[in-house]
Enzyme design. Structure first.
Site, PDB file in Angstrom:
ATOM      1  N   LYS A  80     -72.983  10.010   5.590  1.00  0.00           N
ATOM      2  CA  LYS A  80     -72.758   8.585   6.321  1.00  0.00           C
ATOM      3  C   LYS A  80     -71.973   9.104   6.621  1.00  0.00           C
ATOM      4  O   LYS A  80     -70.868   9.775   6.044  1.00  0.00           O
ATOM      5  CB  LYS A  80     -72.510   7.135   5.809  1.00  0.00           C
ATOM      6  CG  LYS A  80     -73.012   5.781   6.236  1.00  0.00           C
ATOM      7  CD  LYS A  80     -72.811   4.341   5.894  1.00  0.00           C
ATOM      8  CE  LYS A  80     -72.806   3.725   6.327  1.00  0.00           C
ATOM      9  NZ  LYS A  80     -72.281   2.607   5.173  1.00  0.00           N
ATOM     10  N   SER A 155     -74.852  -1.356   6.644  1.00  0.00           N
ATOM     11  CA  SER A 155     -74.823  -0.675   8.320  1.00  0.00           C
ATOM     12  C   SER A 155     -75.161   0.494   7.371  1.00  0.00           C
ATOM     13  O   SER A 155     -74.982   1.471   9.063  1.00  0.00           O
ATOM     14  CB  SER A 155     -73.720  -1.140   7.769  1.00  0.00           C
ATOM     15  OG  SER A 155     -72.775  -0.392   6.580  1.00  0.00           O
ATOM     16  N   SER A 179     -75.137  -2.669   2.414  1.00  0.00           N
ATOM     17  CA  SER A 179     -75.353  -1.223   3.330  1.00  0.00           C
ATOM     18  C   SER A 179     -76.074  -0.158   2.539  1.00  0.00           C
ATOM     19  O   SER A 179     -75.940   0.411   3.005  1.00  0.00           O
ATOM     20  CB  SER A 179     -74.362  -1.487   3.922  1.00  0.00           C
ATOM     21  OG  SER A 179     -73.992  -2.170   4.831  1.00  0.00           O
TER      22      SER A 179
END
Ligand code: GLN
Length: 491
Positions: A80, A155, A179
């Site tokens: 990420k 997210s 997330s």
């Protein structure tokens, strides 16, 4: 050799260790897959082909030299874009960090490298990890491999979509309010939020420091556990890191996979199983609860009365911390600088930079947080939210006196169409209704696929006491042993 991109991390590592394939071959297969599908999925913000192939070659050389390889050596991983990567762009999904190449690796990334995993690139995310759909990324949304017109969660939607689209067998996420788990749930993949402090935040771009927790994402529970083991554990560079070994999550996942939950007591959270979740989600959840009971688990209902205040408390605490953390993006130290023409004051340049560099959701949170922390309102908002946080922790502590772990659906709804919730922030916030309490408490939580609703994946969440991460892996692996893993329709 059958398609390497369809294999689990465990299988790939076995083949590499046994010399049946090379890390370079594995890496090429995944880079080819990314080239074939990522224009439609958009899981990646940056693909580091050269770096990946160099890392893979190094693993192959070490193997040829007879060196002992770690359990995930040669396995590709997608990271990420919230974690710093030395020399590799790190944007946090924001324009304000466009073009920034950090001078250092985050601890998580350093540990991934030390373990011989191969970083493929950086995955898409909502700007500064604020959101539940990746639609708040400044670089455009990620598409859910199950239905390209739907969101992959957020997210960390890029990491979850990369797994579901077979672009990577492993990925890293960060979970502040859900997330990792919510994207896992809506893409039919596994996502685990470790105990807060169980994984290092050093080099994790801060959103809400008392909640942020990096963690593993994978297509199977065992793969997630192996990744957790590699990235977890004490880090002297993070003052909130817990100075204790990682619970034996790998052994727990293996134990769970035997499908025996005799002696395990699970609490179904009453507050999360009434209204609030879609009927299809509840149906899949109920079936899974029956399956867990058949495996020998004792199931009871447990009430956690303060969980209903978790969402409002979170939306004061997280924005408050973010308003402070994001003050460092001032156009001076990192990334974007706007209006520095020699005639403007420092303050004007900062203000123009922040105006241009931050998106609407980030600005909304900074404003809410600044307001909640202001001297006249501190007690009424931030102080009150902290009290609620304590009450939620007490609910967890009371629950864990009765049961070994708590279970609930991971999310109230399945993947929604792109664009369906962007006009109303509250509708977006609801995606994390069931995941947020765990963050406020600090314990671990995992989402494991448990069924389908209208052809879309549903996740079951297991929540355990702090530093009992192994328990959630056992329960998740047991469920996986009966419901199996989930493959989206062909891309
Ligand atoms: N969706 C939540 C938010 O927008 C959680 C985000 C996260 O876990 N990073 O804040």
């Amino acid at each position: 050799m059958s398609d390497l991109t369809r294999m689990t991390a465990t299988e790939i590592a076995g083949l590499v260790a046994g010399g049946e394939t090379s890390a370079v071959e594995v890496t090429r297969a995944h880079l080819d897959r990314i080239a074939a599908v990522d224009d439609r999925v958009h899981a990646f913000l940056h693909v580091d082909s050269e770096g990946a192939l160099a890392a893979a070659r190094a693993v192959d050389e070490r193997r040829a030299a007879g060196e002992e390889l770690g359990p995930l050596a040669g396995v590709p991983v997608a990271v990420k874009d919230v974690l710093t990567t030395k020399g590799v762009p790190t944007t946090v999904g924001s324009k304000i960090l466009e073009g920034w190449r950090p001078p250092y690796d985050s601890t998580i990334v350093q540990r991934l490298r030390d373990a011989g995993t191969v970083m493929l690139g950086k995955t898409n995310m909502d700007e500064f990890a604020m959101g539940s759909s990746t639609e708040y990324s400044a670089y455009g949304p990620t598409h859910n491999p199950w239905d390209l017109d739907r969101i992959p969660g957020g997210s960390g939607g890029g990491s979850a979509a990369a797994l579901a689209a077979y672009e990577a067998p492993l990925a890293i996420g960060s979970d502040t309010g859900g997330s990792i788990r919510q994207p896992g749930a809506v893409t039919g993949t596994v996502g685990a939020k470790p105990t807060y402090g169980g994984t290092s935040r050093y080099g994790l771009v801060a959103f809400s420091s008392s909640l942020d927790t990096p963690g593993p994402c994978a297509r199977t529970v065992l793969d997630a556990a192996l990744l957790h083991q590699v990235i977890g554990g004490h880090d002297p560079r993070d003052s909130t890191s817990i100075p204790a070994p990682v619970p034996d999550v790998v052994a727990a996942a293996k134990l769970g996979a035997t499908g025996d939950l005799t002696g395990v007591k699970l609490g179904v959270v009453t507050e999360f199983t009434g209204e609030g979740a879609e009927p299809g989600v509840m149906a899949a959840f109920r079936e899974s609860v029956d399956a867990l009971a058949k495996l020998g688990a004792e199931i009871v209902e447990v009430s956690c009365p303060h969980f209903r205040y978790a969402l409002p408390a979170y939306y004061l605490i997280a924005p408050s911390e973010c308003s402070s953390n994001l003050a460092r993006f001032d156009g001076v130290r990192f990334g974007l600088r706007v209006g520095d023409d020699g005639n403007r004051s420092l303050e004007e340049v900062m203000s123009l930079t922040r105006e241009a560099g931050f998106g609407a959701e980030v600005k909304r949170r900074i404003m809410i947080g600044t307001y909640a922390l202001s001297s006249g309102y501190y007690d009424a908002y931030y102080g009150q939210a902290q009290k609620v946080r304590t009450l939620i922790t007490r609910d967890f502590n009371a629950a864990f006196e009765q049961v070994d772990a708590l279970i609930s659906p991971t999310t109230p709804f399945v993947a929604f169409p792109i664009g369906a919730r962007t006009s109303d922030p509250y509708q977006m916030y609801l995606a994390d209704l069931f995941t947020i309490p765990t963050n406020l408490y600090g314990g671990p939580g995992i989402s494991v696929p448990c069924g389908l609703s209208d052809g879309l994946p549903v996740g079951l969440q297991v929540m355990a006491p702090t530093m009992a991460d192994d328990r959630m892996y056992r329960v998740a692996a047991a469920l996986e042993s009966v419901v199996g893993t989930f493959t989206p329709p062909a891309l």
